[in-house]
Design an enzyme around this catalytic site. Structure first.
Site, short mmCIF file in Angstrom:
data_model
loop_
_atom_site.label_atom_id
_atom_site.label_comp_id
_atom_site.label_asym_id
_atom_site.label_seq_id
_atom_site.Cartn_x
_atom_site.Cartn_y
_atom_site.Cartn_z
N GLU A 291 -62.30 -32.30 -26.00
CA GLU A 291 -63.08 -31.53 -26.97
C GLU A 291 -63.61 -32.48 -28.01
O GLU A 291 -62.90 -33.39 -28.47
CB GLU A 291 -62.20 -30.46 -27.63
N CYS B 193 -62.68 -24.40 -29.27
CA CYS B 193 -63.46 -23.74 -30.33
C CYS B 193 -64.89 -24.26 -30.35
O CYS B 193 -65.82 -23.52 -30.69
CB CYS B 193 -62.82 -23.99 -31.69
N GLU C 239 -59.93 -18.42 -25.82
CA GLU C 239 -59.07 -17.81 -26.84
C GLU C 239 -59.71 -16.58 -27.48
O GLU C 239 -59.50 -16.30 -28.66
CB GLU C 239 -58.72 -18.82 -27.94
O1 AHR Z 1 -57.24 -27.94 -29.32
C1 AHR Z 1 -57.70 -27.56 -30.57
C2 AHR Z 1 -58.14 -26.11 -30.63
O2 AHR Z 1 -57.05 -25.29 -30.42
C3 AHR Z 1 -59.12 -25.67 -29.58
O3 AHR Z 1 -60.42 -25.93 -29.92
C4 AHR Z 1 -58.89 -24.20 -29.51
O4 AHR Z 1 -59.18 -23.68 -28.24
C5 AHR Z 1 -57.47 -24.03 -29.93
O5 AHR Z 1 -57.34 -23.10 -30.92
#
Ligand code: AHR
Length: 645
Positions: free
Chosen positions: A24, A239, A367
């Site tokens: 990410e 996210c 999520e």
């Molecule tokens: O890994 C960090 C964050 O944790 C991610 O973006 C999200 O999916 C989770 O809340």
């Protein structure tokens, strides 16, 4: 305590893609991280929505040498591409020895002597002489320019002359080879005549990048990820996929094509993403490291905590927009897997990859709160994917937590809609991981498969302790045992640039020149190096209740090896009578790797050196022996050629 491995019993297949990584763009993982670009704010698109003090000239300085004078302005009326709306207007009032701009990169620009760096920029001449013309002004005269690498003391390490000519946006390139190494260099571009230039996409990339691809990845960081032997990579986030609001989601189409045509975007973690590292680069990296690509798209809703609508909760795309959104998802599949002469496959081919990428998995949602808005939009997407692309494994979501309302409702919804796989996330205490080693033993074998998309053991102070690494190791043994139902698993987050970290703990820390893998990385690497394709019946017995001991055994049919893993989370050594039943004739020795130490509280968060490292040794072997599992340890016993059937 006894550990019995029934080598003769039928082994249970493990998903070939069980252990992978989740990338990410968080903690400067992409720009300033894996993406090798050395200049920051190369396209003058930084702005105050990203950080209050940022603007189009952030990380740039006006350079005036030897009596030179000039000024910077911002242009937006004639961009290099509509997706890249702003550019810099450099006005040279008095040339001196050159007037221009300088960039110090992400914290600093480290240079290595003798290595090649590729400088490039897009430019056109706005005017020559005085801005409004006048006697003696030759508007047709080109502008001479110098690009240069300078040491902190101002000495020139490399430079190249260029000539900018004409009113059309043109890409200019130069090769720079610094005469000596310099930890804190800056990149300088100066113009030498009175006049004006429009400048955009001012870039400096090392020639030496992972696998030698253009627009590529930082070699050391990419290699550190490759060393995990990940069998898949999920991207571009968590996210991040949602972005900051309903119409600000990460649109994969913004991330492909020539870099000057990509649409840079505010990163939901509070900085800027150039999308220079985009879908093509993600897929290419996956291919390079033998990992299945697992892209994630939104389910047509934004995050219930979206930054642009705090307190408003989750919002859905207007239903009238869903067909176009679903078409974008279908286009992604065609872009990844379609023939080179299909409309989107042709774009992949134009980027240099005529062969399909072999996309197999697609995440839809992350999520998400399981609301009516979510259900309606997910179903619209899922129904089309099932009808049009039954070959794609769709990964649904079960909310942010490993239990609770969204989790329960998420699973009910998945069963109802017959979604192939479900993404579960848990950031929990080390104790939680030890207490949940049987979580998947109870899952319905006929139901959806599981992707443990994000997990990490969290101390209350979020350090990367040995305790967390071992809790994760114990958990991974339970995933191997359940490798029939848990198909994919990835620790989160993967990368964190020191001093630019929004989330801890992370697996791999780094700065501009060095990599600091955590203890948790070591566990992931050891499991990646010692993966198997089938689980062999492994039973721990006479273990006093509450004792932190976990084990699993896998068979690796490639090597024919039997690999026993034993985790001791106790502060004292534990004697374990190990029996390899039905193994037939065993070799006289085995390879043993032991990782651990007396103090579970040791940590190497954010850049400290590893305090414990795996030790490899050759040890005598028999079918029955007693092993003293050291305090706070992970032990791997690799028995060559003993895999059985
Ligand atoms: O890994 C960090 C964050 O944790 C991610 O973006 C999200 O999916 C989770 O809340």
């Amino acid at each position: 305590m006894t550990l019995t491995v029934d080598v003769g019993a039928p082994a249970q297949p493990i998903s070939p893609e069980l252990f992978g990584v989740f990338f990410e763009d968080l903690n400067y993982a992409a720009d300033g991280g894996l993406y090798a670009e050395l200049l920051q704010n190369r396209s003058f698109e930084y702005n105050a929505t990203e950080q209050a003090s940022w603007g189009p000239f952030s990380f740039w300085d006006l350079v005036k040498t030897d009596g030179g004078d000039g000024q910077l302005g911002l242009g937006d009326s004639r961009p290099v591409h509509p997706n890249n709306p702003h550019y810099l207007l450099l006005t040279v009032l008095t040339p001196g020895a050159g007037v221009g701009i300088a960039n110090r990169g992400f914290d600093r620009i480290p240079l290595e002597a003798g290595k090649t760096y590729d400088a490039s920029f897009w430019a056109y001449q706005t005017f020559m002489g005085k801005k409004w013309g006048g006697p003696g002004t030759d508007q047709k005269q080109p502008m001479s320019v110098t690009v240069r690498l300078e040491a902190k003391d101002g000495s020139v390490l490399a430079e190249a002359p260029l000539t900018v000519s004409g009113r059309a946006w043109t890409k200019y390139t130069a090769t720079l080879t610094p005469s000596r190494s310099e930890p804190e260099a800056r990149f300088v571009l100066v113009a030498h005549q009175q006049g004006g230039l429009a400048l955009d996409m001012v870039s400096l990339m090392p020639r030496d990048m992972f696998k030698g691809h253009a627009n590529g990845l930082r070699r050391d960081l990419a290699q550190t990820i490759a060393d995990l032997h990940p069998r898949f990579m999920r991207f571009p986030g968590g996210c991040l996929v949602h972005g900051t609001g309903i119409h600000a989601y990460y649109d994969w189409k913004d991330s492909i094509g020539p870099v000057e045509q990509r649409q840079a975007q505010r990163n939901s973690w509070g900085y800027h993403q150039t999308l220079g590292l985009g879908y093509f680069e993600y897929f290419q990296f996956c291919e390079d490291i033998g990992a299945a690509p697992v892209p994630v798209v939104t389910a047509g809703v934004c995050c219930q905590h979206a930054g642009d609508s705090p307190g408003r909760g989750q919002e859905g795309l207007p239903l009238a927009e869903m067909p176009a959104y679903i078409q974008d998802v279908l286009d992604l599949i065609e872009w990844a897997n379609g023939p080179a002469d299909s409309p989107w496959g042709a774009r992949r081919a134009a980027a240099g990859h005529p062969a399909p990428f072999g996309l197999k998995y697609l995440g839809v949602g992350n999520e998400d709160a399981i609301t009516p808005e979510f259900r309606e939009r997910f179903k619209l997407i899922h129904d089309v994917l099932r009808a049009r692309h039954p070959e794609i494994v769709v990964i649904g979501t079960s909310g942010p937590f490993p239990d609770g309302t969204d989790f329960v409702q998420g699973w009910e919804f998945v069963r109802q809609e017959k979604v192939a796989m479900v993404d579960e996330h848990y950031y929990r205490s080390p104790q939680w991981f030890w207490e949940n080693l049987t979580r998947y033993d109870r899952y319905d074998r006929a139901g959806a498969k599981v992707y443990v998309g994000e997990y990490a053991a969290h101390e209350s102070d979020r350090r990367n302790t040995l305790r967390t690494a071992l809790a994760e190791a114990a958990f991974l043994t339970s995933l191997e045992r359940n490798g029939d139902i848990v198909q994919l698993a990835s620790y989160a987050p993967l990368l964190a640039r020191r001093q630019h970290t929004q989330w801890t703990p992370d697996m791999i820390y780094f700065n501009d020149t060095a990599i600091f893998p955590s203890l948790n990385y070591t566990v992931q690497k050891v499991f990646g190096e010692n993966r198997g394709d089938a689980w062999v019946s492994t039973t721990l017995a006479t273990v006093p209740p509450g004792t932190k001991l976990a084990a699993s055994t896998v068979r690796d049919s490639r090597s024919g090896d039997l690999i026993v893993k034993l985790v001791n989370g106790e502060a004292a050594a534990q004697p374990v009578a190990i029996r390899l039943a039905g193994a037939g004739k065993l070799p006289a020795t085995a390879q043993r790797t032991v990782f651990g130490g007396p103090d579970a509280d040791v940590a190497n968060s954010d850049g400290t050196s590893p305090v414990v490292a795996p030790r490899d040794e050759t040890v005598p072997l028999s079918a029955d022996f007693t092993y003293e599992a050291p305090a706070n340890s992970l032990t791997i016993l690799r028995v060559a050629g003993a895999a059985g059937k």
